[in-house]
Scaffold this motif. Structure first.
Motif, short mmCIF file in Angstrom:
data_model
loop_
_atom_site.label_atom_id
_atom_site.label_comp_id
_atom_site.label_asym_id
_atom_site.label_seq_id
_atom_site.Cartn_x
_atom_site.Cartn_y
_atom_site.Cartn_z
N PRO A 1 80.64 28.78 -27.26
CA PRO A 1 81.81 29.32 -26.56
C PRO A 1 82.03 30.78 -26.93
O PRO A 1 81.82 31.18 -28.08
CB PRO A 1 82.94 28.42 -27.05
CG PRO A 1 82.27 27.15 -27.49
CD PRO A 1 80.93 27.57 -28.02
N GLU A 2 82.45 31.57 -25.97
CA GLU A 2 82.64 33.00 -26.20
C GLU A 2 83.58 33.25 -27.39
O GLU A 2 83.33 34.13 -28.21
CB GLU A 2 83.21 33.67 -24.94
CG GLU A 2 82.21 33.84 -23.82
CD GLU A 2 81.10 34.82 -24.18
OE1 GLU A 2 81.40 35.81 -24.86
OE2 GLU A 2 79.95 34.58 -23.79
N GLU A 3 84.65 32.45 -27.45
CA GLU A 3 85.64 32.71 -28.50
C GLU A 3 85.14 32.31 -29.89
O GLU A 3 85.75 32.66 -30.90
CB GLU A 3 86.94 31.96 -28.19
CG GLU A 3 86.83 30.44 -28.20
CD GLU A 3 86.46 29.87 -26.85
OE1 GLU A 3 86.66 28.66 -26.64
OE2 GLU A 3 85.96 30.64 -26.00
N GLU B 1 80.61 27.61 -16.76
CA GLU B 1 81.65 27.55 -17.79
C GLU B 1 82.96 27.91 -17.11
O GLU B 1 83.00 28.80 -16.26
CB GLU B 1 81.33 28.54 -18.91
CG GLU B 1 82.22 28.40 -20.14
CD GLU B 1 81.76 29.31 -21.27
OE1 GLU B 1 82.22 29.12 -22.40
OE2 GLU B 1 80.96 30.22 -21.01
N PHE C 1 86.91 29.16 -17.06
CA PHE C 1 87.87 29.98 -17.78
C PHE C 1 89.24 29.91 -17.11
O PHE C 1 89.36 29.96 -15.88
CB PHE C 1 87.41 31.44 -17.82
CG PHE C 1 86.36 31.73 -18.86
CD1 PHE C 1 86.70 32.30 -20.08
CD2 PHE C 1 85.03 31.40 -18.63
CE1 PHE C 1 85.74 32.55 -21.04
CE2 PHE C 1 84.07 31.66 -19.58
CZ PHE C 1 84.42 32.24 -20.79
N ASN C 2 90.28 29.81 -17.96
CA ASN C 2 91.67 29.88 -17.52
C ASN C 2 92.05 28.77 -16.54
O ASN C 2 92.84 28.97 -15.62
CB ASN C 2 91.98 31.25 -16.90
CG ASN C 2 91.75 32.38 -17.86
OD1 ASN C 2 91.99 32.24 -19.06
ND2 ASN C 2 91.24 33.50 -17.38
N ARG D 1 88.61 23.82 -23.27
CA ARG D 1 87.56 24.09 -22.29
C ARG D 1 86.24 23.50 -22.76
O ARG D 1 85.84 23.66 -23.91
CB ARG D 1 87.42 25.60 -22.10
CG ARG D 1 86.42 25.98 -21.02
CD ARG D 1 86.41 27.47 -20.73
NE ARG D 1 85.69 28.23 -21.72
CZ ARG D 1 86.24 29.12 -22.53
NH1 ARG D 1 87.54 29.36 -22.45
NH2 ARG D 1 85.52 29.78 -23.41
N PHE E 1 91.59 39.31 -14.91
CA PHE E 1 91.15 38.33 -15.87
C PHE E 1 91.14 38.92 -17.28
O PHE E 1 90.43 39.89 -17.54
CB PHE E 1 89.75 37.84 -15.52
CG PHE E 1 89.64 37.30 -14.12
CD1 PHE E 1 90.61 36.45 -13.61
CD2 PHE E 1 88.59 37.66 -13.31
CE1 PHE E 1 90.52 35.96 -12.33
CE2 PHE E 1 88.48 37.18 -12.02
CZ PHE E 1 89.47 36.33 -11.53
N ASP F 1 89.88 37.50 -19.99
CA ASP F 1 88.61 37.18 -20.64
C ASP F 1 87.49 38.00 -20.01
O ASP F 1 87.48 38.24 -18.81
CB ASP F 1 88.29 35.69 -20.50
CG ASP F 1 89.33 34.82 -21.18
OD1 ASP F 1 89.29 34.74 -22.41
OD2 ASP F 1 90.16 34.25 -20.46
N PRO G 1 83.64 37.40 -20.18
CA PRO G 1 82.43 36.71 -20.65
C PRO G 1 81.19 37.57 -20.45
O PRO G 1 81.24 38.61 -19.80
CB PRO G 1 82.38 35.47 -19.76
CG PRO G 1 83.09 35.88 -18.51
CD PRO G 1 84.17 36.83 -18.94
N ILE H 1 80.01 36.34 -13.21
CA ILE H 1 81.38 35.85 -13.08
C ILE H 1 81.61 35.52 -11.61
O ILE H 1 81.18 36.26 -10.72
CB ILE H 1 82.39 36.91 -13.57
CG1 ILE H 1 83.83 36.39 -13.43
CG2 ILE H 1 82.23 38.22 -12.85
CD1 ILE H 1 84.87 37.31 -14.04
N HIS I 1 82.04 31.00 -14.98
CA HIS I 1 81.07 31.87 -15.68
C HIS I 1 79.70 31.17 -15.61
O HIS I 1 79.25 30.52 -16.56
CB HIS I 1 81.50 32.07 -17.13
CG HIS I 1 80.54 32.90 -17.92
ND1 HIS I 1 80.21 32.60 -19.22
CD2 HIS I 1 79.84 34.01 -17.61
CE1 HIS I 1 79.34 33.49 -19.68
NE2 HIS I 1 79.09 34.35 -18.71
#
Length: 642
Positions: A169-171, A251, A253-254, A262, A390, A392, A394, A419, A478
């Motif tokens: 995950p990106e985070e 993936e 997002f939001n 997620r 957005f 985020d 990615p 994206i 994503h």
């Protein structure tokens, strides 16, 4: 006025006394000075100098003494991979031992240790960034740590014996660290300046010969010069896709918070075909276009509170109307790029895809998206009035290259992440207005199933939420898209285009060729298994209806023995794999039901060897169940019908 030959020789003789760095920087000026020399004079001059330098190298090799290697002192101040000041003028190799660490709480792990020889002086920051980036790129090869498997992190590993990480995950990438130590240093062998000079001279010679050929002064030799990639005579290549390395996944997002954490990106393995059409080279470069069609395995993603999306009947193909530079749909925009025939690099690569599956095709009261989402690599420039709100960001990248062997193209690799701003779709004119809710609100399909006892708030269904899942403006996808092949071959240039399959579209059928006829049997049509048979007549370039199968199946497998086509297994209309064995006589056009297979299977591999055919592996689960496979090999002998 041109430069006289004697003057050029004196100029070049003086340059040979210069240090290598100065010599190389002056080569371009020297080449410009020689451009107006006669072709024979240039070749004579460069051949003479190259021969002289080669002779000097041989003499040095015979008389040169071995260098003495000493161990240099190490300085680990601030962790930099550098020599002590006293050795700073001497080129060295550093033997570095390092390992990547992941320090997220409850998921801590140290990945396997590695060692590497490093030739450059790097700071801690540079070396760490290099190795962390390298680690992220090879996530698809890194085996998942045992403690991660128990927690199904970073994704669901059900059914995989030796799962790889594939994605973080990106985070969570912020938890990656690097530990390293410099074990030893070694004196590096000296740079051979004359060898560099010879390579530069040969490059000048090739460039001058090419200039003469382009001006009509050449000797008519082949257009593909030594060192260049040779394009096929037909300018067309095609290949099958490698399903082990080709993948599409998404993936999210939001999305609404009530779904929970997620999920990790999905990943459907792809198989299909890809073709390339090259344009005549201009200089050392050739533009090319790409066309492709791939189908994928079933996939599933699960949110933190248990809601699941089962992604079935996945497929992707070239978008017929991608965005142009002005942000408008344009059918003239194609996937492709520019191949540098000298280096093999691909420049300006674009891939425009339509991705389809059963979740995208789902229809709710306010969710009526046509059966396909566009994905562009890189993402298009949106109209100025449309902003990306957005928070985020990615990863977005495009990488492509052709694999070559002895100057011929043998393979192709494409890797991209992009994206897909789905909540902006209502404002981009991609779909008709009735596809969306009031005021352009974007609705997505409800989860396909929920865990037992799940709250309707955390897992909406078509019964509890008939409008569909409303996505707020910041939501986006994503996607990642990988196409890999090592089976590229030359094919005839496209002539008259073959017509598409008739009807509303059919997938997951089986095909066999006999004579100048291609038989496409069964598959999925209008959401269910079909018994239809389509026959392509090559001479007439048209499709005709063939005799219907006794039983409708999809994801079957077939083999041709003699004049008969054998279709074994496949999923029936209820989605369950079957034991059926159906045979079509291509002469009489009649079907027969033969002895059933010992085990029900769908999506297996089949090969005909001599007078028997072999059915290997395949799926044993229903279409709406978790994927399960078999390692069984079943053999059928037509002579004994067993």
């Amino acid at each position: 006025m041109g430069v006289e030959t004697s003057e050029a020789r004196r100029l070049f003789d003086r340059m040979l006394w210069l240090p290598a760095t100065v010599f190389v920087s002056g080569v371009e000026l020297f080449a410009q000075a020689m451009q107006e020399l006669a072709g024979d004079e240039v070749d004579d001059l460069l051949s003479r100098v190259t021969h002289t330098l080669n002779s000097d190298l041989k003499n040095q090799a015979r008389s040169g003494a071995r260098g003495r290697t000493e161990r240099g002192g190490l300085s680990i101040e601030e962790g930099d991979i550098k020599m002590k000041e006293k050795d700073s003028k001497q080129e060295t190799l550093k033997l570095v031992r390092y390992k990547v660490l992941f320090i997220k709480r409850d998921y801590e792990v140290a990945f396997p240790e590695r060692e590497e020889l490093v030739a450059d002086d790097l700071s801690t920051t540079d070396f760490t960034a290099w190795k962390i980036a390298e680690f992220i790129q090879r996530l698809g090869e890194e085996e998942v740590p045992r403690q991660w498997r128990r927690k199904n992190y970073p994704r669901d590993f059900k059914g995989e014996q030796t799962p790889t990480i594939r994605h973080l995950p990106e985070e969570d990438k912020k938890y990656l660290r690097l530990y390293y130590e410099v074990l030893d240093t070694y004196e590096r062998s000296k740079f051979h300046h004359p060898q560099k000079q010879i390579a530069v001279l040969e490059e000048i010679r090739d460039a001058l010969r090419k200039r003469r050929d382009q001006n009509g002064d050449g000797d008519g030799e082949d257009q593909h010069k030594p060192g260049l990639i040779t394009l096929p005579k037909t300018m067309c290549l095609a290949a099958t896709i490698n399903p082990r390395e080709s993948e599409f996944g998404d993936e999210f997002f939001n999305f609404p918070d009530f779904l929970g954490q997620r999920p990790a990106p999905g990943g459907t393995k792809l198989t299909g075909w890809i073709e390339f059409q090259f344009s005549p080279p201009v200089g050392d470069k050739s533009k090319f276009t790409v066309n492709y069609f791939v189908v994928g395995t079933s996939d599933m993603i699960e949110w933190g509170h248990g809601a699941r999306y089962r992604l079935l009947r996945n497929r992707a193909f070239q978008n017929p109307t991608p965005f142009n530079a002005q942000g408008k749909p344009d059918p003239t925009v194609k996937s492709g790029g520019t191949l540098n025939l000298r280096t093999g690099e691909v420049e300006g690569m674009e891939m425009h895809a339509i991705f389809q599956n059963t979740v995208i095709a789902a229809v709710d009261r306010l969710n009526r998206i046509p059966f396909g989402f566009p994905n562009d690599y890189p993402p298009p420039q949106l109209p100025p009035e449309v902003k990306l709100p957005f928070p985020d960001q990615p990863t977005i990248f495009v990488k492509a290259r052709f694999k070559t062997e002895k100057g011929s193209i043998t393979g192709f690799e494409f890797h991209g992440e992009t994206i897909a701003p789905v909540t902006l779709f209502p404002f981009l004119g991609l779909f008709p207005p009735f596809s969306f809710g009031p005021d352009g609100a974007f609705y997505f399909a409800n989860p396909t199933d929920c865990p037992e006892g799940a709250s309707p708030k955390n897992c909406p269904t078509d019964e509890t939420n008939p409008d569909g899942l409303h996505l707020p403006m910041p939501a986006f996808f994503h996607p990642h898209f990988y196409l890999v092949t090592s089976a590229v071959r030359e094919v005839p240039p496209s002539g008259q285009a073959a017509p598409c399959l008739p009807g509303d579209g059919v997938t997951h059928g089986v095909a066999a060729a006999h004579g100048d006829h291609l038989y496409y049997m069964g598959g999925i049509e209008n959401g269910t298994a079909t018994a239809r048979v389509h026959v392509f007549e090559q001479k007439n370039n048209r499709w005709a209806d063939g005799p219907k199968m006794p039983t409708a199946v999809a994801d079957a497998q077939c083999a041709l023995i003699g004049k008969k086509i054998y279709v074994v297994g496949g999923r029936t209309s209820d989605g369950a794999p079957s034991r059926l064995l159906q045979s079509l006589d291509t002469v009489t056009g009649k079907w027969s039901i033969l002895a059933p297979a010992p085990a029900a299977v769908a999506g297996a591999a089949v090969a005909a060897v001599e007078d028997k055919f072999y059915v290997a592996g395949g799926y044993t689960n229903r279409e709406d169940e978790e994927a399960s496979f078999t390692d069984r090999v079943q053999i059928y002998d037509p002579a004994t019908n067993s």
